[in-house]
Scaffold this active site. Sequence first.
Site, PDB file in Angstrom:
ATOM      1  N   LYS A 176      65.571  62.161  20.932  1.00 43.54           N
ATOM      2  CA  LYS A 176      66.783  61.340  20.962  1.00 43.54           C
ATOM      3  C   LYS A 176      67.650  61.669  22.180  1.00 43.54           C
ATOM      4  CE  LYS A 176      71.052  61.207  19.676  1.00 43.54           C
ATOM      5  NZ  LYS A 176      71.659  60.363  20.717  1.00 43.54           N
ATOM      6  N   GLU A 179      73.287  58.517  23.765  1.00 45.86           N
ATOM      7  CA  GLU A 179      73.492  57.058  23.703  1.00 45.86           C
ATOM      8  C   GLU A 179      73.976  56.509  25.047  1.00 45.86           C
ATOM      9  OE1 GLU A 179      76.506  57.248  20.670  1.00 45.86           O
ATOM     10  OE2 GLU A 179      78.124  57.024  22.095  1.00 45.86           O
ATOM     11  N   THR A 233      79.078  69.796  18.440  1.00 46.81           N
ATOM     12  CA  THR A 233      77.893  69.119  17.885  1.00 46.81           C
ATOM     13  C   THR A 233      76.854  70.159  17.465  1.00 46.81           C
ATOM     14  OG1 THR A 233      78.303  67.433  19.556  1.00 46.81           O
ATOM     15  CG2 THR A 233      76.306  67.205  18.263  1.00 46.81           C
ATOM     16  N   GLY A 234      76.692  71.178  18.282  1.00 44.44           N
ATOM     17  CA  GLY A 234      75.716  72.226  17.958  1.00 44.44           C
ATOM     18  C   GLY A 234      76.040  72.883  16.621  1.00 44.44           C
ATOM     19  N   GLU A 251      71.351  74.877  22.985  1.00 41.78           N
ATOM     20  CA  GLU A 251      71.741  75.109  24.385  1.00 41.78           C
ATOM     21  C   GLU A 251      73.095  74.433  24.541  1.00 41.78           C
ATOM     22  OE1 GLU A 251      70.267  76.717  26.823  1.00 41.78           O
ATOM     23  OE2 GLU A 251      68.406  77.180  25.800  1.00 41.78           O
ATOM     24  N   CYS A 289      76.234  72.101  32.956  1.00 40.10           N
ATOM     25  CA  CYS A 289      76.580  73.149  31.984  1.00 40.10           C
ATOM     26  C   CYS A 289      76.793  74.490  32.664  1.00 40.10           C
ATOM     27  CB  CYS A 289      75.496  73.254  30.931  1.00 40.10           C
ATOM     28  SG  CYS A 289      73.857  73.434  31.636  1.00 40.10           S
ATOM     29  N   GLU A 390      85.741  74.169  28.555  1.00 39.42           N
ATOM     30  CA  GLU A 390      84.820  73.469  29.446  1.00 39.42           C
ATOM     31  C   GLU A 390      85.402  72.083  29.754  1.00 39.42           C
ATOM     32  OE1 GLU A 390      81.088  72.179  27.695  1.00 39.42           O
ATOM     33  OE2 GLU A 390      80.009  72.918  29.445  1.00 39.42           O
TER      34      GLU A 390
HETATM   35  P1  NAP Z   1      77.269  66.185  22.847  1.00 41.16           P
HETATM   36  O1  NAP Z   1      78.369  65.208  22.665  1.00 41.16           O
HETATM   37  O2  NAP Z   1      77.272  67.394  22.006  1.00 41.16           O
HETATM   38  O3  NAP Z   1      75.927  65.350  22.643  1.00 41.16           O
HETATM   39  C1  NAP Z   1      74.653  65.895  22.885  1.00 41.16           C
HETATM   40  C2  NAP Z   1      73.626  65.105  22.138  1.00 41.16           C
HETATM   41  O4  NAP Z   1      73.844  65.239  20.730  1.00 41.16           O
HETATM   42  C3  NAP Z   1      73.676  63.596  22.417  1.00 41.16           C
HETATM   43  O5  NAP Z   1      72.380  63.074  22.402  1.00 41.16           O
HETATM   44  C4  NAP Z   1      74.478  63.103  21.236  1.00 41.16           C
HETATM   45  O6  NAP Z   1      74.282  61.747  20.982  1.00 41.16           O
HETATM   46  C5  NAP Z   1      73.914  63.956  20.130  1.00 41.16           C
HETATM   47  N1  NAP Z   1      74.734  64.035  18.925  1.00 41.16           N
HETATM   48  C6  NAP Z   1      76.053  63.818  18.779  1.00 41.16           C
HETATM   49  N2  NAP Z   1      76.426  64.029  17.497  1.00 41.16           N
HETATM   50  C7  NAP Z   1      75.302  64.388  16.816  1.00 41.16           C
HETATM   51  C8  NAP Z   1      75.026  64.740  15.465  1.00 41.16           C
HETATM   52  N3  NAP Z   1      75.979  64.785  14.547  1.00 41.16           N
HETATM   53  N4  NAP Z   1      73.772  65.047  15.129  1.00 41.16           N
HETATM   54  C9  NAP Z   1      72.771  65.013  16.033  1.00 41.16           C
HETATM   55  N5  NAP Z   1      72.971  64.690  17.340  1.00 41.16           N
HETATM   56  C10 NAP Z   1      74.220  64.383  17.721  1.00 41.16           C
HETATM   57  O7  NAP Z   1      77.171  66.678  24.345  1.00 41.16           O
HETATM   58  P2  NAP Z   1      77.243  65.797  25.650  1.00 41.16           P
HETATM   59  O8  NAP Z   1      78.667  65.422  25.861  1.00 41.16           O
HETATM   60  O9  NAP Z   1      76.200  64.752  25.625  1.00 41.16           O
HETATM   61  O10 NAP Z   1      76.772  66.864  26.746  1.00 41.16           O
HETATM   62  C11 NAP Z   1      77.629  67.719  27.370  1.00 41.16           C
HETATM   63  C12 NAP Z   1      77.517  69.112  26.804  1.00 41.16           C
HETATM   64  O11 NAP Z   1      76.178  69.564  26.912  1.00 41.16           O
HETATM   65  C13 NAP Z   1      78.346  70.107  27.565  1.00 41.16           C
HETATM   66  O12 NAP Z   1      79.006  70.963  26.661  1.00 41.16           O
HETATM   67  C14 NAP Z   1      77.321  70.872  28.369  1.00 41.16           C
HETATM   68  O13 NAP Z   1      77.712  72.158  28.742  1.00 41.16           O
HETATM   69  C15 NAP Z   1      76.173  70.879  27.437  1.00 41.16           C
HETATM   70  N6  NAP Z   1      74.917  71.148  28.162  1.00 41.16           N
HETATM   71  C16 NAP Z   1      74.334  72.376  28.005  1.00 41.16           C
HETATM   72  C17 NAP Z   1      73.169  72.688  28.699  1.00 41.16           C
HETATM   73  C18 NAP Z   1      72.503  74.029  28.569  1.00 41.16           C
HETATM   74  O14 NAP Z   1      71.418  74.202  29.109  1.00 41.16           O
HETATM   75  N7  NAP Z   1      73.084  74.996  27.875  1.00 41.16           N
HETATM   76  C19 NAP Z   1      72.608  71.724  29.547  1.00 41.16           C
HETATM   77  C20 NAP Z   1      73.230  70.493  29.685  1.00 41.16           C
HETATM   78  C21 NAP Z   1      74.394  70.219  28.971  1.00 41.16           C
HETATM   79  P3  NAP Z   1      75.316  60.674  21.581  1.00 41.16           P
HETATM   80  O15 NAP Z   1      75.386  60.888  23.030  1.00 41.16           O
HETATM   81  O16 NAP Z   1      74.687  59.429  21.209  1.00 41.16           O
HETATM   82  O17 NAP Z   1      76.614  60.950  20.890  1.00 41.16           O
END
Ligand code: NAP
Length: 496
Positions: A176, A179, A233-234, A251, A289, A390
Amino acid sequence: MNGEPDLYIGGSWRHAGDGATRDIINPADGSLAARVDEATPHDARDAVTAARRVFDDGSWAATPVAERAALLDRVADLLVRDREELSLLETRDTGKTLAESRIDMDDITSVFRYYARLIAVQADRLVDVGDPSIISRVVREPVGVCVLIAPWNYPLLQMSWKVAPALAAGCTMVVKPSEVTPLSTIAFTRLLEEAGVPAGVVNLVQGSGATLGNALTDTAEVDFISFTGGVATGRTIAQVAAKHVTKVALELGGKNPHLVFADIGTAAGWDSAVDHVLTGVFLHSGQVCSAGTRLIIEESIADDFVADLAARAAKIRVGDGMDPASETGPLVSEQHRGKVESYVALGISEGATLVCGGARPSDPVLAKGSYYLPTIFDRCDRSMRIVTEETFGPILTVERFTDESEAIRLGNDTQYGLAAGVRTSDAGRGERVVRALRHGTVWLNDFGYYTAAAEWGGFGKSGNGRELGPTGLAEYQETKHIWHNVAPQKAGWFKG
Ligand code: NAP
């Protein structure tokens, strides 16, 4: 995409169960990049069930390792063939420059090549139990059905770190993407099909995480969830998964310190430090990230260094990622730019000194895109939320230190622990400091690099588990100890 079905379930492409679609916006100019199917929770459950059925029939896990490795190599070959098409999609979707998207595609190819090699040489471990009639060995088996959830900043790159080891290990999966950025993952799934991934081994749904999340995670049909995204979300996913005792790898975010000591040496050392600090934080407009968003610099050089940084930051060419002259692109969406702008307003209200940026570009050509200028705040401290949270945008905060122990203390004073940089010409100090920092990756006199063969992941709230390297494969495997008595005799406990 654009009328073609985008959900891939059980080896068939289909539209969403309720016919819903989502408009994908190009952040460079606000135009429609594509219209894609938006899965329903029912579609997501179908995808999980398909992955479960195919895993349970056992044929994929039983496929000889050499065949799985060859499949990964075929995927890599197709990635090379489609490099330009995938890069264009990634840029249209995320806004990142085409040059960066091409690097992503090359990195993705190397991840598939790496896991093709690694799985081919992974051996069982024999354990000497001191009895020649006992063969004791530890074997690795696929963990099972995986749900792979990726963020929007490196959509296909982050997904590849999951799909490649999952395929290598013999798992089945539901993929997945975010979006906001599903385009490259849809194209990539078609490529996996072409490479010969058996039906039902990889299933794709896209749509809102909030809507699909429970269907993907609140189920005993899933054995492992690998998630990359934000901490909130994590945490939700880990809580839902705990109900089923599902294994989870997270992650998460980062607030990464870049420590610069006064002994950076010659003029070349100075210029290179300025380069790395700028690249570390402003690449991809800070939506990384591991971005080095906290400059922690020795007081004696801070004024001059920050002045140089500001002069260089003001020259960074912000523009459409398709334009080869652009050095960095827009933020991923208007909504995200709003978040970054609110952090800048917060920084000002918290008393940080705005040194440069802090605004949208004035160029009218960029008016329709979600651009934001590289922004530096000096005179920051740990009482400020712009230093601790962040921002995920082009914002650098500057804190100052007077000695090595203070630098280390500041570098570790974060809830996160994803990555850090250290800049010094003193090799002894460099080694001391990198060992003292509690972060998953530490760069000494460099910043931002990684390789498929070395583990990636975070300490603290940056997550748990590791991607890439041998550990990134082990995440997708269970270990099984097989105790084989080749000469069984009656020697039980009970004598009667
Ligand atoms: P996010 O809002 O947490 O979303 C990540 C993914 O989770 C998306 O596909 C999102 O779908 C999905 N999601 C949202 N709610 C969910 C739920 N309840 N159950 C299952 N999946 C769900 O993060 P983001 O804004 O896309 O990404 C930015 C974050 O990612 C930053 O904090 C960044 O630091 C982190 N990141 C970390 C790494 C690493 O290697 N540690 C690498 C890249 C990014 P939707 O988009 O459809 O809501």
